[in-house]
Design a protein around this motif. Structure first.
Motif, PDB file in Angstrom:
ATOM      1  N   THR A 188      16.878  54.821 -11.265  1.00  0.00           N
ATOM      2  CA  THR A 188      18.059  53.982 -11.104  1.00  0.00           C
ATOM      3  C   THR A 188      19.250  54.673 -11.761  1.00  0.00           C
ATOM      4  O   THR A 188      19.063  55.525 -12.628  1.00  0.00           O
ATOM      5  CB  THR A 188      17.829  52.604 -11.747  1.00  0.00           C
ATOM      6  OG1 THR A 188      17.337  52.815 -13.074  1.00  0.00           O
ATOM      7  CG2 THR A 188      16.796  51.801 -10.970  1.00  0.00           C
ATOM      8  N   ASP A 207      19.196  53.823  -3.506  1.00  0.00           N
ATOM      9  CA  ASP A 207      17.999  53.032  -3.789  1.00  0.00           C
ATOM     10  C   ASP A 207      16.941  53.266  -2.716  1.00  0.00           C
ATOM     11  O   ASP A 207      15.767  53.473  -3.023  1.00  0.00           O
ATOM     12  CB  ASP A 207      18.376  51.545  -3.843  1.00  0.00           C
ATOM     13  CG  ASP A 207      17.168  50.665  -4.128  1.00  0.00           C
ATOM     14  OD1 ASP A 207      16.494  50.923  -5.142  1.00  0.00           O
ATOM     15  OD2 ASP A 207      16.881  49.752  -3.334  1.00  0.00           O
ATOM     16  N   HIS A 245      23.014  59.082 -10.721  1.00  0.00           N
ATOM     17  CA  HIS A 245      21.659  58.773 -10.245  1.00  0.00           C
ATOM     18  C   HIS A 245      20.725  59.963 -10.467  1.00  0.00           C
ATOM     19  O   HIS A 245      20.980  61.062  -9.969  1.00  0.00           O
ATOM     20  CB  HIS A 245      21.687  58.403  -8.763  1.00  0.00           C
ATOM     21  CG  HIS A 245      20.434  57.686  -8.325  1.00  0.00           C
ATOM     22  ND1 HIS A 245      19.225  58.326  -8.208  1.00  0.00           N
ATOM     23  CD2 HIS A 245      20.197  56.392  -8.015  1.00  0.00           C
ATOM     24  CE1 HIS A 245      18.301  57.455  -7.825  1.00  0.00           C
ATOM     25  NE2 HIS A 245      18.867  56.264  -7.701  1.00  0.00           N
TER      26      HIS A 245
END
Lengths: 434, 434
Positions: free
Chosen positions: B25, B277, B338
């Motif tokens: 994440t 994601d 990220h």
């Protein structure tokens, strides 16, 4: 229709991907739906039935004209809330359709773990079968209308629960239901966010291909003769990529389910033909599993999940009913003209109880038929079905029949035999009558 | 970054699909980009360099800040049409970027069969390598900018030709180019209709998975140490399904290439995080391979193939330049935060020669920098890179360094050593200086 039977060995793996077959293009002459049958009729002793009048009646159609049968379940099991309406509905249903889809959503079928509501659907499946209607179960695995109790389980246990329910339902309905949506909407399954559910949790962990393998393997083991579908609403390249991954994984898909809910606009020939072109490439039969065409206002195009559109009142309109009949006829004609398509299932006969409250039925809320109902019945029962006729055999007991594929009853002097016309083109057949 | 190394045996097949790893994440603290290094310095005889001043200079960055180098090729090989402009361009390029993408489009690289234009790209790759820039080749297989002579071949011969060109280029550039887009835009490849081409013909026949296998297998065989990418512009579930199919097929993807051409609108954090994601789930490093952010009017949203938008004049504007700088900073910050992202490649430094004539460069047509150029340079060379500093070792020859990942030059009394900081977090190192 041709099944994929060739195995293509690559790198030690078994891929079921087959190069595109030629000739899978629309044919408005409907040659793929018809046969010119030369039948030789003999009596029980083998003597030709020469120079005799034969009554020919088509008693079933090979093509699947389906509809969901959800609304008839209460009527069938004697729990109707409106007997007159439901009895008429059943008649209107049977006057058009030969395939019924029954609801196996886990959240409705087994709302409380361990207490599946098997009996009512067994009764419904039996009733349809008795009317000569083939029954399909929808769906064995899906992330929506999902059982809430799955959320209490670890992923390993979710997998066990899903495998168990697949085995249980396919076995319990074996002989009554031979066609299943093994798994529904896998494209979105692991990234579905509208509602937390156990199936998405498992799919995110295992990936799409394992989810498909799980569903197909388990259903296949429970009923090796069943026709198992992969079903999706996503007509984009995503579904193509998913299918190619499944074939690479050696998953045998008996038919590809394509949904065509047209709440936002009718597809029209161009889109329909483009979809047919892309999805017929795999040499796997196509089932149009869920078709909705509205007879009222269309849903705005910006709505992405159709479930997000909530309206209090969504009426059928005169103008909309005219448009619906036209759109429906075009859709059915286009699909019927394509050799890869084996069935079309309409997603709800009456407006009452329609998904989203949309005016997508072929009957108005009062039960009266919309123009689309008449249009569809005309196509199915008149244009695409041979009328009863009487023909005379020649000196050798032969007759010639221009038939739509399906079972035909031949009657000579009060004695009957059934001829199953299941191959298109010019064919010969020997029929023993008596 | 973690590579997929676990093999998951299913049904006798080898799938490279791995369950999603936790912890992928975004982390605005950038802990994944930094290390707290305790280094012990000794001299050539093993004696601690106690109580000494050490100059620390970061000489490279682990993260890939890339740009295409297409416009510099003529300059590099001495065929510049505008020497002053090109020389300045080269300086502006090298002041920011450490990764160059070079063009291997078959239609440009080998417009006439059998006469590949290898030499100019070899010269270009060498020049970049000499400047400390790593070079990537784009792409080995693609259906666009395709060689017209492929259309004269049967599909079997198209396959042989593609395999041959992959082997030839990867071998010829081995040691200079260690990263390749093995295959580009597979999602649309077999259904691409804008232009008839040999690659689409082959893809339609073989399917997407065989196309990927062909490209990866051949490139891997030619250079087993190369980093091979699957690259696409399609950020929908289609790309996820494609990736899962490739992993199921046992195709080892070293990095996933995600394009982000923003001609129609900037993605913004929400979309970028959602894409991150979904695509970080596979445990495969992400490369943002093609980023364009405009400093002029945006392209209308209804254009589906960006190549369909043809305008005579598409100027950079003051308002647009302000917006571009903001959008660029947000995009780079989001991606850099990220842990799965290993590189970002901007798709063209100057407006001159931009794809579609769009004002997507960071330099105006006259070569002057737009605000976005300054903004990116500040991020890359100042905020995300340690400044040169002098620290003093303690009595045991130890010093502590708060570093961004990359190579650091440590100089003591005129003698230098290189410390490669390649693991985030608290680490220790022994450095011999002299």
């Amino acid at each position: 229709m041709g099944r994929v039977t060739g195995f293509c060995k690559t790198g030690g793996m078994t891929s079921l991907f087959a190069p595109p077959a030629p000739g899978r293009t629309p044919d408005p002459s409907l040659a793929h739906r018809r046969a010119l049958v030369t039948a030789t009729l003999t009596d029980g002793d083998g003597a030709p039935l020469a120079d005799r009048d034969v009554t020919v009646r088509q008693r079933s159609q090979a093509f699947g004209f389906g509809c969901i049968g959800f609304e008839l379940v209460d009527h069938i099991i004697g729990e109707s809330q409106d007997r007159g309406y439901d009895a008429a509905l059943a008649d209107q249903w049977l006057a058009v359709f030969n395939r019924a889809t029954l609801p196996f959503y886990l959240g409705m079928f087994e709302p409380e773990r361990g207490r599946p509501r098997t009996d009512r659907l067994l009764a419904a499946a039996r009733w349809f079968a008795e009317q000569g209607v083939k029954v399909k179960g929808h769906p064995l695995v899906w992330h929506t209308v999902c059982a809430p109790w799955l959320l209490d389980l670890e992923v390993e246990e979710i997998e066990r629960a899903l495998r168990g329910r697949i085995r249980r339902e396919v076995e319990a309905f074996s002989g009554l239901i031979d066609t299943w949506d093994a798994i529904n909407e896998v494209v979105i399954m692991p990234v579905f966010t509208a509602e937390d559910n156990g199936v998405t949790r498992l799919a995110r962990q295992r990936g799409r291909i394992e989810m498909m393998r799980l569903a197909f393997e388990e259903a296949r083991a429970a009923d090796p003769g069943a026709t198992l579908l992969l079903n999706d609403f996503d007509m984009s390249t995503a579904y193509e990529c998913l299918i190619e991954g499944a074939l690479e994984a050696g998953i045998r898909i008996d038919a590809l389910g394509l949904q065509s809910h047209m709440h936002q606009e009718a597809w029209g020939e161009e889109k329909t033909l483009e979809v047919l072109d892309r999805f017929s490439r795999y040499g796997i039969p196509l089932h149009f599993t869920e078709t909705t065409i509205l007879s009222g206002d269309l849903m705005p195009g910006h709505i992405r999940d159709l479930n997000d559109w909530q309206v209090d009142h969504w009426p059928t309109t005169e103008e909309g009913e005219h448009r619906q009949a036209e759109d429906l006829e075009r859709h059915y004609r286009t699909l019927y003209s394509h050799p890869s398509v084996e069935s079309i299932t309409y997603w709800g006969l009456p407006d009452r109880g329609m998904w989203l409250g949309a005016p997508g039925g072929l009957l108005r809320p009062d039960g009266s038929p919309k123009p689309a109902y008449h249009r569809l019945r005309q196509l199915v029962t008149e244009e695409w079905r041979a009328p009863e006729t009487t023909v005379r055999t020649d000196d050798d007991g032969r007759l010639c029949l221009d038939a739509f594929l399906g079972e035909h009853e031949l009657t000579v002097g009060g004695v009957s035999a059934v001829l199953d016309v299941d191959v298109p083109g010019e064919v010969t057949a020997d029929v023993v009558v008596g």
